[in-house]
Every structure is written in structure tokens, then in C-alpha cells.
Motif scaffolding. Sequence first.
Motif, PDB file in Angstrom:
ATOM      1  N   UNK A 115      -0.405  -3.929  -0.138  1.00  8.24           N
ATOM      2  CA  UNK A 115       0.553  -2.925   0.322  1.00  8.24           C
ATOM      3  C   UNK A 115      -0.175  -1.665   0.801  1.00  8.24           C
ATOM      4  N   UNK A 116      -1.175  -1.222   0.052  1.00  3.45           N
ATOM      5  CA  UNK A 116      -1.908  -0.015   0.423  1.00  3.45           C
ATOM      6  C   UNK A 116      -2.711  -0.238   1.709  1.00  3.45           C
ATOM      7  N   UNK A 117      -3.290  -1.419   1.833  1.00  2.00           N
ATOM      8  CA  UNK A 117      -4.064  -1.729   3.041  1.00  2.00           C
ATOM      9  C   UNK A 117      -3.171  -1.691   4.278  1.00  2.00           C
TER      10      UNK A 117
ATOM     11  N   UNK B 116      -0.267   4.004   8.872  1.00  2.00           N
ATOM     12  CA  UNK B 116      -0.507   5.453   8.953  1.00  2.00           C
ATOM     13  C   UNK B 116      -1.520   5.783  10.040  1.00  2.00           C
ATOM     14  N   UNK B 117      -2.582   4.951  10.143  1.00  2.00           N
ATOM     15  CA  UNK B 117      -3.579   5.166  11.196  1.00  2.00           C
ATOM     16  C   UNK B 117      -2.966   4.976  12.579  1.00  2.00           C
TER      17      UNK B 117
ATOM     18  N   UNK C  43       9.232   6.932   4.670  1.00  2.00           N
ATOM     19  CA  UNK C  43       9.233   5.649   3.953  1.00  2.00           C
ATOM     20  C   UNK C  43       7.858   5.363   3.353  1.00  2.00           C
ATOM     21  N   UNK C  44       6.793   5.811   4.044  1.00  2.47           N
ATOM     22  CA  UNK C  44       5.443   5.622   3.508  1.00  2.47           C
ATOM     23  C   UNK C  44       5.245   6.428   2.229  1.00  2.47           C
TER      24      UNK C  44
ATOM     25  N   UNK D  34       5.066   6.425  -3.891  1.00  2.00           N
ATOM     26  CA  UNK D  34       5.635   6.773  -5.195  1.00  2.00           C
ATOM     27  C   UNK D  34       6.080   5.524  -5.941  1.00  2.00           C
ATOM     28  N   UNK D  35       6.637   4.550  -5.222  1.00  2.00           N
ATOM     29  CA  UNK D  35       7.066   3.303  -5.859  1.00  2.00           C
ATOM     30  C   UNK D  35       5.873   2.519  -6.396  1.00  2.00           C
ATOM     31  N   UNK D  36       4.788   2.475  -5.622  1.00  2.00           N
ATOM     32  CA  UNK D  36       3.587   1.778  -6.084  1.00  2.00           C
ATOM     33  C   UNK D  36       2.989   2.460  -7.310  1.00  2.00           C
TER      34      UNK D  36
END
Length: 368
Positions: free
Chosen positions: A48-50, A56-57, A80-81, A86-88
Motif C-alpha cells: 500500500x505504501x509503495x 504521490x510522485x 484520500x492519501x 492514518x488508516x495504515x
Amino acid sequence: MDIDSLKNEWEELNKEFTELENCNRRYIELLEQLHSRQQICFNEIKHQRYRMNQITASLRQFKGPVDVEVKEKVDELQKMTLKRKAQLHEIEQSLPAKSGRYLQIILGDVNVSILNRNDKVRYKDDYEKFKLILNVIGLIMAFFNLIFNYRALELAFIFLLVWYYCTLTIRESILKVNGSRIKGWWRAHHFISTVAAGVLLVWPQGEHWQIFRMQFMYFNVYISIVQYLQFGYQKGLLYRLKALGERHNMDITIEGFHSWMWRGLSFLLPFLFIGYWFQAYNAWTLYKLAFTPPDAPWHVSVMSGLFLLLFVGNMATTLWVVPEKIRERSKERYRLLSMGKSMKLRREVKQFVCTNADACWHFLSLAE
């Protein structure tokens, strides 16, 4: 009891042991499944972070002037990002976290994560009780050191300080792994206090120590009393804020001023500032002792620097937080004032409309 009865009891115990083995087997299977699920969660969080970093990039190419519709979509994706981050973070609180470098040095590569939320809160409460009990014991020992000038009693008290601050840093590191928000200066304060207590422990008894001894014991008595008042105040305040949902369950009391402590703190701030200036006075006294009497041990100048560092850190942090909270309160007051004016204006408009409506209705009634 005859042998047959004993044999029957043993057979009954064998049946119970078989049930125990089955229960243990299921427990081990669940542990393996738990470990497997944890790894899946870690991999999914990493994925998810990747993907979010990629998105974002890619969003950076829309920084220039774009259409209104495109800008709205970019803003929505950014919101949403932030929400997903925050959810992660919330999901990570239920998973075991890696220990920091300090814990790895002290305890080795040991998993100190507490997965059960109730156990986390219980550990945090135990930390608060530990601080309170040791604070009372320290107050009593410092008071006895004011009355009796015995080297063994002094060393016992200073050793208590060393053990207390060492234990405190370890407990706080474990709390941080498990979601506590203690950070910055207040955590560094305990590491510096540990070093200071260690220097005091090896400070040899002599003329310089005897000159500073009474002042140091008075300082400890005062600080212990202030900390007792402060812990009691913060404990009640944290309980109310957590009940209102404004603070995290793993937030802890601290030895200083923090942003959430603003409510009703006017009576406690003067005591804190007096304690900070007491630290500055200790630094100044030790600085003079480094030159007169002559041949001062290195402990004098080191303790002077440590007390000065504690004073500067405490004062800077408090003076940085207090104006910020005053500005927030002023903004809140102006916001409430503007809301009150707008509500008053609405009432006047509503009253004006109703009065005019009544007048028109009365005029129409006369016309009829």
C-alpha cells in the motif's frame, strides 16, 4: 483409598491430559496462523505504501496551472492519501513493531510489542503507578538526607535515582513501541537525568560535595512535591480528555509542560518555572564551585553543564508551547465571538422578518 480407585483417577486424569494435548495443538496451530497473518499484513502495508508513493510522485506533475476539474480531482486524491496513511497507522498499532535501537542495545532483539489493547493500557497504568511510588520514596529519602548527613544514605538515594531513570527510559521505549506519543525533549530529559544521576553516584565525598549537598537535597524535595502535584493533575486531566475522545489511551504523564496540559494549568505553571530556575541556580552554584574552592573534581563542571542543559531544554519547550496555546485560545475566542455575532445577526434578521410579516398580515387583515 484402594488401588482400583487410584487407577480410575489416573485414567480420568489421562483423559483430561489428552484434552490438554489437543488444546495445546490447536493453540500452536493458531500461533502459526497468527504469524502467517501478521506477515501478510506487513506485506500488504508495504505494498500500500509503495503504491501510494507512486501515486504521490505522479501527482507532482499537476503542480502547475491546471483545469478546475483536474485540480479538484488532485485535491481529492491527496485527501484520500492522507486518510489512507492514518488508516495504515491504525492497522500497524495492532501488529508487532520493531524495537528501537536503545531497546535492542539494552534487551537484545526481543519483541516487546503488546498486541492486546487492554494489556497495553494496563502496562501504561503500571508505568504511572511506578513513577508515583518511586516519586514518593524519593521524596522521603531526600527528606531524610536533609536531616541526617550519612554517606550510605546519600549513596542509596543517588543509586535510587540512577535505577529510577534507567528503568524509566526502558519503560518509555517499550511504551513508544506500543503506540505511546511521548517524544522530543521530555524523553531526552530522562536520558540526561540518567547521566546526571550516574555522575552524582561517582562524585567522591569532599569539600565541594558537602557545599552542594544540602542545596541538591532541597532541590529534590521541591521537585518531588511538584511532580506529585503534577502527576495527580495530569492523571485526572488525561482521564477526562480520553473520556471525551480528545487524547490517545497510551498517552502518559510527563515531567514538564505539554500542549494538552493547558486546561486549568494556571496554578501549576509557577511551580514548574520555579523548578526550572532552581535547575539554573544549581548550574550557577556548580559553575562557581568549579573555581572556588580550588582543585574541584571533574564532576562539578559536568553537573553544572547538565543542569544548565536541563534548564534550557525545559524553559525553551515550555516557552514554545505556552504562546502557541495562547494563540490557539485567542483564535478559538475570536471564532466563538464571530459565531456569537453571526447568530445574533441571524436572530435580528429573523425577528425583523417576522415583525414585517406580522405587520403585512395586520395590514391585509384591515384591508379586508
